[in-house]
Design a protein around this motif. Structure first.
Motif, PDB file in Angstrom:
ATOM      1  N   THR A 240       0.830  -1.199   0.000  1.00 11.69           N
ATOM      2  CA  THR A 240       0.000   0.000   0.000  1.00 11.69           C
ATOM      3  C   THR A 240       0.865   1.250   0.000  1.00 11.69           C
ATOM      4  O   THR A 240       0.606   2.206  -0.740  1.00 11.69           O
ATOM      5  CB  THR A 240      -0.932   0.013   1.226  1.00 11.69           C
ATOM      6  OG1 THR A 240      -1.710  -1.179   1.243  1.00 11.69           O
ATOM      7  CG2 THR A 240      -1.852   1.211   1.204  1.00 11.69           C
TER       8      THR A 240
ATOM      9  N   TRP B 275       1.141   3.847  -3.215  1.00 12.52           N
ATOM     10  CA  TRP B 275       0.395   5.056  -2.846  1.00 12.52           C
ATOM     11  C   TRP B 275       0.641   6.184  -3.838  1.00 12.52           C
ATOM     12  O   TRP B 275      -0.275   6.940  -4.180  1.00 12.52           O
ATOM     13  CB  TRP B 275       0.808   5.462  -1.431  1.00 12.52           C
ATOM     14  CG  TRP B 275       0.318   6.791  -0.943  1.00 12.52           C
ATOM     15  CD1 TRP B 275      -0.845   7.050  -0.277  1.00 12.52           C
ATOM     16  CD2 TRP B 275       1.001   8.048  -1.040  1.00 12.52           C
ATOM     17  NE1 TRP B 275      -0.933   8.376   0.045  1.00 12.52           N
ATOM     18  CE2 TRP B 275       0.185   9.015  -0.410  1.00 12.52           C
ATOM     19  CE3 TRP B 275       2.216   8.453  -1.581  1.00 12.52           C
ATOM     20  CZ2 TRP B 275       0.550  10.367  -0.319  1.00 12.52           C
ATOM     21  CZ3 TRP B 275       2.585   9.790  -1.497  1.00 12.52           C
ATOM     22  CH2 TRP B 275       1.769  10.734  -0.881  1.00 12.52           C
TER      23      TRP B 275
ATOM     24  N   GLY C 259      -2.950  -5.677  -1.699  1.00 16.15           N
ATOM     25  CA  GLY C 259      -2.775  -4.303  -1.225  1.00 16.15           C
ATOM     26  C   GLY C 259      -2.505  -3.344  -2.373  1.00 16.15           C
ATOM     27  O   GLY C 259      -3.054  -2.234  -2.423  1.00 16.15           O
TER      28      GLY C 259
ATOM     29  N   VAL D 139      -5.055  -0.179  -3.678  1.00 16.73           N
ATOM     30  CA  VAL D 139      -4.649   1.218  -3.831  1.00 16.73           C
ATOM     31  C   VAL D 139      -4.857   1.699  -5.262  1.00 16.73           C
ATOM     32  O   VAL D 139      -5.374   2.799  -5.503  1.00 16.73           O
ATOM     33  CB  VAL D 139      -3.163   1.395  -3.416  1.00 16.73           C
ATOM     34  CG1 VAL D 139      -2.654   2.769  -3.811  1.00 16.73           C
ATOM     35  CG2 VAL D 139      -3.021   1.208  -1.922  1.00 16.73           C
TER      36      VAL D 139
END
Length: 484
Positions: free
Chosen positions: A24, A28, A149, A153
């Motif tokens: 994540t 990001w 993950g 995102v």
């Protein structure tokens, strides 16, 4: 999930939330960069400052990779996992409330520390608690959650605000901190500390076996393994000065270097911005969703393909495939820059960039992006495997900083076509390096691999260690016979 290994699966689930947190943090920036460029956030950053925000995680990863060598061996693997949540939480506070670039740098740097701690200690912890029959399955679970993950995102990042996406980086570390409070410490670590009773209790929890004699037999084997491992030198000095490790170091470093500068990480970090600049006709949100879904699927099937094909040919073919795809993407940007093919409605080649990048990600994901993590675990002997893993993590973090930070500078200097042609040349270099240097490891035992790498040095060293370990093993077995 059998009753005898239920705790191993529960512990792996806790660790997998931690690995999900790292992915994540890593992805990001992909949906966030377009928001920076479109002034959709409360903080205004220049292109240079944005490049620092993206790249600053890498120095944090260097620090985070070194921290476990002090904490993990002194306080334990479980304590290190718990501690890694702290930099993620504090870092998110800086990221959420940043009004100046320096606050963003601090926040992302702290994320890098947490990232480095988790990636270094999680593999060690799982290898020490898992039964050999399910070790591969447990590793696959953490890999699945890491890919999930990233997909999460990339899928929702374009549809939610900067603040909402960043709040994930507080929720996730809190979740895995609470989960890791319930997991047992590694029995191997406890034995190294001389805590035999604690190791016995941890092993009983992990194995779920009521037969104490069977547990004592397994504990005996563990104590022998720990004793043998401690007889061998496992320092960084041993790794870099020992002639028997030289070829393994060259292979691992060469593969990491070519993989990093073949552009996988910078492209992933800047994919949203690249789509904006390509005028491919796709919405950034749609492109990121497709990109994340492809990565997720590739993460599921790549271990199956890797186990069916040889390491060396798969490396060569994947490097060459990426070379072709990246060259085509670079050619499109060259035509865009020189000829000016920017009209979306009349440009029949506008999807070349996205398709080329997707194909490159598929090829590299099946090949070298996966194999550069598998091969080092096969070519380093047990005594230096841990220090080699830490050293490679630090080396990779330094390379990733140069690659990610250098992306914006290279684009400003050469344009996007220069960036992608550079990545293509490094992919070609990876294929050449593999052809001349990398050995095949598929279908060979760890001993056969070491004999091929080290020659007679391996057998000579092994004989000396066997002589040193014999007396200790006799004493160990006598003690356990008295117990049972």
């Amino acid at each position: 999930m059998g009753p005898n290994n239920r705790m191993q699966y529960l512990a792996t689930s806790a660790v997998s939330i931690a690995t999900m947190t790292t992915s994540t943090a890593a992805f990001w920036s992909a949906p966030i960069l377009p928001k920076f460029h479109n002034n959709e956030t409360s903080i205004s950053l220049t292109s240079s400052e944005i490049s620092w925000v993206v790249a600053i995680m890498a120095p944090g990863m260097v620090a985070g990779s070194l921290v476990p060598s002090f904490i993990s061996d002194r306080f334990g693997r479980r304590f290190t996992l718990l501690t890694s949540a702290v930099p993620f939480i504090i870092g998110t506070v800086f990221v959420l409330w940043a009004t100046e670039a320096w606050a963003m740098y601090i926040g992302r740097f702290l994320w890098g520390i947490g990232f480095g701690m988790i990636t270094t200690v999680s593999s060690v912890y799982l290898s020490e608690i898992a039964d050999k029959e399910i070790r591969g399955t447990l590793t696959a679970i953490t890999r699945f959650m890491s890919n999930f993950g990233a997909l999460l995102v990339l899928s929702i990042g374009s549809y939610v605000s900067y603040q909402v996406l960043s709040y994930f980086m507080i929720v996730l570390p809190i979740c895995y901190f609470l989960a890791c409070l319930k997991i047992p410490e590694s029995p191997y670590f406890l034995l190294k500390e001389g805590k035999v009773d604690s190791a016995r209790k941890a092993l009983l929890r992990l194995s779920g076996k009521k037969n104490e004699k069977m547990v004592e037999e397994r504990l005996s084997l563990m104590r022998s393994d720990v004793r043998r491992e401690m007889l061998r030198s496992s320092s960084a000095k041993e790794l870099f000065t020992g002639k028997q490790y030289r070829k393994a170091v060259i292979i691992s470093a060469g593969l990491r270097f070519t993989q990093m500068f073949a552009g996988t990480l910078p492209i992933q970090q800047y994919i949203g911005r690249i789509i904006q600049q390509s005028n491919c006709g796709l919405q950034v949100s749609t492109a990121l969703l497709i990109f994340g879904a492809v990565r997720f699927v590739i993460g599921l099937i790549s271990p199956i393909i890797v186990d069916k094909m040889g390491r060396r040919p798969l490396l060569i073919y994947s490097y060459m495939g990426s070379f072709v795809m990246l060259t085509i993407v670079g050619a499109y940007f060259f035509l865009q820059k020189v000829i000016g093919i920017d009209d979306e409605s009349s440009n029949p080649f506008r999807f070349v960039v996205f398709i080329g990048i997707i194909c490159s990600i598929i090829i590299s994901g099946i090949g070298y992006d996966t194999l550069i993590f598998i091969i080092p675990s096969e070519i380093f002997p047990m005594n230096v495997r841990s220090v080699a893993s830490t050293t490679l993590n630090v080396f990779t973090a330094l390379l990733s900083f140069v690659a990610v930070k250098g992306y914006q500078g290279m684009e400003d200097w050469t344009g996007l076509y220069g960036v992608f042609w550079f990545y293509a040349s490094m992919a070609l270099s990876g294929a050449i390096f593999t052809h001349f240097v990398v050995l095949e490891t598929k279908g060979k035992s760890l001993r056969e691999i070491q004999i091929e790498l080290q020659g007679n040095i391996y057998d000579d060293t092994d004989e000396e260690l066997k002589k040193d370990a014999t007396n200790d093993d006799v004493k160990e077995n006598s003690e356990l016979n008295q117990l049972t």
